[in-house]
Design an enzyme around this catalytic site. Structure first.
Site, mmCIF file in Angstrom:
data_model
loop_
_atom_site.group_PDB
_atom_site.id
_atom_site.type_symbol
_atom_site.label_atom_id
_atom_site.label_comp_id
_atom_site.label_asym_id
_atom_site.label_seq_id
_atom_site.Cartn_x
_atom_site.Cartn_y
_atom_site.Cartn_z
ATOM 1 N N ARG A 70 -2.223 -8.826 7.305
ATOM 2 C CA ARG A 70 -1.965 -8.739 8.738
ATOM 3 C C ARG A 70 -0.498 -8.374 8.928
ATOM 4 O O ARG A 70 0.370 -8.880 8.225
ATOM 5 C CB ARG A 70 -2.265 -10.068 9.456
ATOM 6 N N GLU A 85 0.736 -2.859 15.661
ATOM 7 C CA GLU A 85 -0.241 -1.784 15.441
ATOM 8 C C GLU A 85 -1.188 -1.554 16.614
ATOM 9 O O GLU A 85 -1.794 -0.490 16.735
ATOM 10 C CB GLU A 85 -1.073 -2.056 14.175
ATOM 11 N N HIS A 133 -4.694 0.660 8.985
ATOM 12 C CA HIS A 133 -5.733 -0.379 8.886
ATOM 13 C C HIS A 133 -7.057 0.207 8.386
ATOM 14 O O HIS A 133 -8.102 0.027 9.003
ATOM 15 C CB HIS A 133 -5.919 -1.083 10.244
HETATM 16 P P1 NAD Z 1 -9.929 -15.654 2.202
HETATM 17 O O1 NAD Z 1 -10.057 -16.695 3.263
HETATM 18 O O2 NAD Z 1 -11.019 -15.484 1.199
HETATM 19 O O3 NAD Z 1 -8.571 -15.908 1.371
HETATM 20 C C1 NAD Z 1 -7.346 -16.215 1.971
HETATM 21 C C2 NAD Z 1 -6.587 -17.065 0.956
HETATM 22 O O4 NAD Z 1 -5.271 -17.286 1.463
HETATM 23 C C3 NAD Z 1 -7.204 -18.457 0.723
HETATM 24 O O5 NAD Z 1 -7.374 -18.691 -0.662
HETATM 25 C C4 NAD Z 1 -6.183 -19.406 1.338
HETATM 26 O O6 NAD Z 1 -6.129 -20.668 0.659
HETATM 27 C C5 NAD Z 1 -4.917 -18.619 1.156
HETATM 28 N N1 NAD Z 1 -3.818 -19.056 2.016
HETATM 29 C C6 NAD Z 1 -3.857 -19.612 3.245
HETATM 30 N N2 NAD Z 1 -2.611 -19.875 3.670
HETATM 31 C C7 NAD Z 1 -1.772 -19.468 2.684
HETATM 32 C C8 NAD Z 1 -0.376 -19.488 2.523
HETATM 33 N N3 NAD Z 1 0.424 -19.989 3.468
HETATM 34 N N4 NAD Z 1 0.137 -18.980 1.381
HETATM 35 C C9 NAD Z 1 -0.645 -18.506 0.407
HETATM 36 N N5 NAD Z 1 -1.988 -18.470 0.502
HETATM 37 C C10 NAD Z 1 -2.542 -18.960 1.622
HETATM 38 O O7 NAD Z 1 -9.627 -14.304 2.975
HETATM 39 P P2 NAD Z 1 -9.825 -12.815 2.424
HETATM 40 O O8 NAD Z 1 -11.199 -12.359 2.726
HETATM 41 O O9 NAD Z 1 -9.306 -12.734 1.036
HETATM 42 O O10 NAD Z 1 -8.851 -12.024 3.421
HETATM 43 C C11 NAD Z 1 -7.445 -12.181 3.399
HETATM 44 C C12 NAD Z 1 -6.842 -11.489 4.603
HETATM 45 O O11 NAD Z 1 -7.034 -10.078 4.473
HETATM 46 C C13 NAD Z 1 -7.546 -11.818 5.935
HETATM 47 O O12 NAD Z 1 -6.991 -12.975 6.521
HETATM 48 C C14 NAD Z 1 -7.288 -10.605 6.772
HETATM 49 O O13 NAD Z 1 -6.138 -10.840 7.563
HETATM 50 C C15 NAD Z 1 -6.989 -9.504 5.769
HETATM 51 N N6 NAD Z 1 -7.954 -8.385 5.813
HETATM 52 C C16 NAD Z 1 -7.487 -7.126 5.970
HETATM 53 C C17 NAD Z 1 -8.364 -6.033 5.997
HETATM 54 C C18 NAD Z 1 -7.887 -4.608 6.144
HETATM 55 O O14 NAD Z 1 -8.702 -3.699 6.377
HETATM 56 N N7 NAD Z 1 -6.599 -4.326 5.992
HETATM 57 C C19 NAD Z 1 -9.735 -6.274 5.879
HETATM 58 C C20 NAD Z 1 -10.185 -7.581 5.691
HETATM 59 C C21 NAD Z 1 -9.289 -8.631 5.672
#
Ligand code: NAD
Length: 330
Positions: A234, A263, A295
């Site tokens: 994000r 964005e 994105h």
């Molecule tokens: P997920 O919930 O499987 O994993 C997120 C991880 O981050 C978890 O293991 C959690 O414990 C950890 N976390 C939480 N707070 C933290 C911190 N302060 N420091 C370190 N780690 C921390 O989520 P995911 O499916 O892996 O997605 C991750 C992120 O990717 C989403 O939140 C979303 O914002 C982003 N995303 C982007 C796109 C894109 O097209 N660019 C698409 C999907 C998701």
């Protein structure tokens, strides 16, 4: 079931129409995003279907609730754009697509690393203009580099698996350690140590009040000179003004971002004939060592199919009064 789909692009419409035959829902597609000003468009609909840059704040939710909308169906994983407390108070359910091909996003993060490093985007343009010179195209071996991963959830884990294949040392910070990642050799450290010891840092944690601007003047100061930072998570994880300073001072050597804090008014739109008013993105674009995609990390055929099918299933659960397996609770 009448569904108002906001922030629709041609590919959203195509996938919903192609996969709807099993459910027979009635979709209306709006190009505009959902926010306080556009919320009234949802009058007469049971469900609003939204994406990453729709603004579902308290005022928007109150309007949706008043006009009879019962469900907010996010066609994405992140839900930082929804006021969940307000949704609960106003009796609106919120569902999302928790996982839709984490590999799609992880692979895009790797694409950003390789493009920034080996400058294939520049080589492509050069060769098309009969410029076969290698000047300034030099890269570095990814092999044996230390890659720091912030967040080893679904996407972060997929990313670690790929980078393991490159022969990298992987260090990670997450509040919850993954046994599977430890088994493949990922070493968990404090966030500060990950910042200090990495050659490449990739962000895969969600945006929360705690993680907002985690990449800022102070955290960049800890990093090695010439660090490569990749953000497919994000935009607001990075303080844009601070990263611009760090790029100007050559502290940050490479920046690859698929997300950008401001964005909302730019991404997913063709603004090629417009005057862009956002000076920060213009400054970022001006750096030769910054690569920005708008994105698109999620954007693969497999992910689009998963997003569409899960969203249709989520809406069907709501229609049938079943438990909402992908409900986002406050
Ligand atoms: P997920 O919930 O499987 O994993 C997120 C991880 O981050 C978890 O293991 C959690 O414990 C950890 N976390 C939480 N707070 C933290 C911190 N302060 N420091 C370190 N780690 C921390 O989520 P995911 O499916 O892996 O997605 C991750 C992120 O990717 C989403 O939140 C979303 O914002 C982003 N995303 C982007 C796109 C894109 O097209 N660019 C698409 C999907 C998701």
């Amino acid at each position: 079931m009448k569904i108002a789909v906001f922030s629709t692009k041609p590919y959203d419409q195509e996938y919903f129409e192609n996969f709807n035959d099993k459910k027979d829902f009635e979709f209306t597609f709006f190009e505009t995003s959902l926010n306080q000003v556009t919320a009234d468009l949802a009058n007469g609909f049971n469900v609003v279907c939204v994406f990453v840059n729709d603004h579902i704040d308290d005022k928007t939710i109150k309007i949706l609730s008043k006009i009879g909308v019962g469900l907010i169906a996010l066609r994405c994983a992140g839900f930082n754009n929804v006021d969940l407390e307000s949704a609960r108070k106003n009796d609106l359910k919120v569902v999302r697509v928790p996982a839709y091909s984490p590999e799609a996003v992880a692979e895009h993060a790797v694409a950003l690393i390789l493009t920034l490093n080996r400058k294939t985007h520049k080589a492509y343009n050069r060769v098309r203009e009969a410029n076969f010179s290698l000047n300034k195209l030099i890269g570095f071996n990814i092999y044996k580099k230390t890659v720091g991963v912030i967040g080893t959830g679904k996407i972060g884990s997929a990313f670690c698996r790929i980078m393991k294949g490159f022969g990298c040392k992987i260090i990670a910070y997450d509040e919850y350690k993954s046994e599977e990642m430890e088994k493949i050799g990922v070493e968990y450290k404090s966030q500060d140590l990950v910042f200090k010891e990495s050659d490449i840092i990739s962000l895969h944690c969600p945006l929360t009040p705690d993680t907002k601007h985690m990449i800022n003047r102070d955290s960049v100061e800890m990093m090695s000179d010439g660090i490569m930072i990749i953000n497919t998570s994000r935009g607001a994880l990075i303080d844009t003004a601070d990263i611009i300073d760090a790029l100007s001072q050559k502290k940050v050597g490479y920046l690859g971002i698929d997300v950008y804090e401001q964005e909302e008014n730019l991404f997913f739109k063709d603004l090629s004939e417009s005057i862009i008013q956002d000076d920060l993105i213009l400054r970022l674009i001006s750096f030769p060592n910054v690569l920005i995609t708008s994105h698109q990390a999620f954007f693969t055929q497999e992910a689009m199919e998963e997003i569409t099918n899960t969203t249709l299933d989520n809406i069907e659960d709501f229609q049938q009064g079943r438990a909402l397996k992908n409900e986002v609770l406050q």
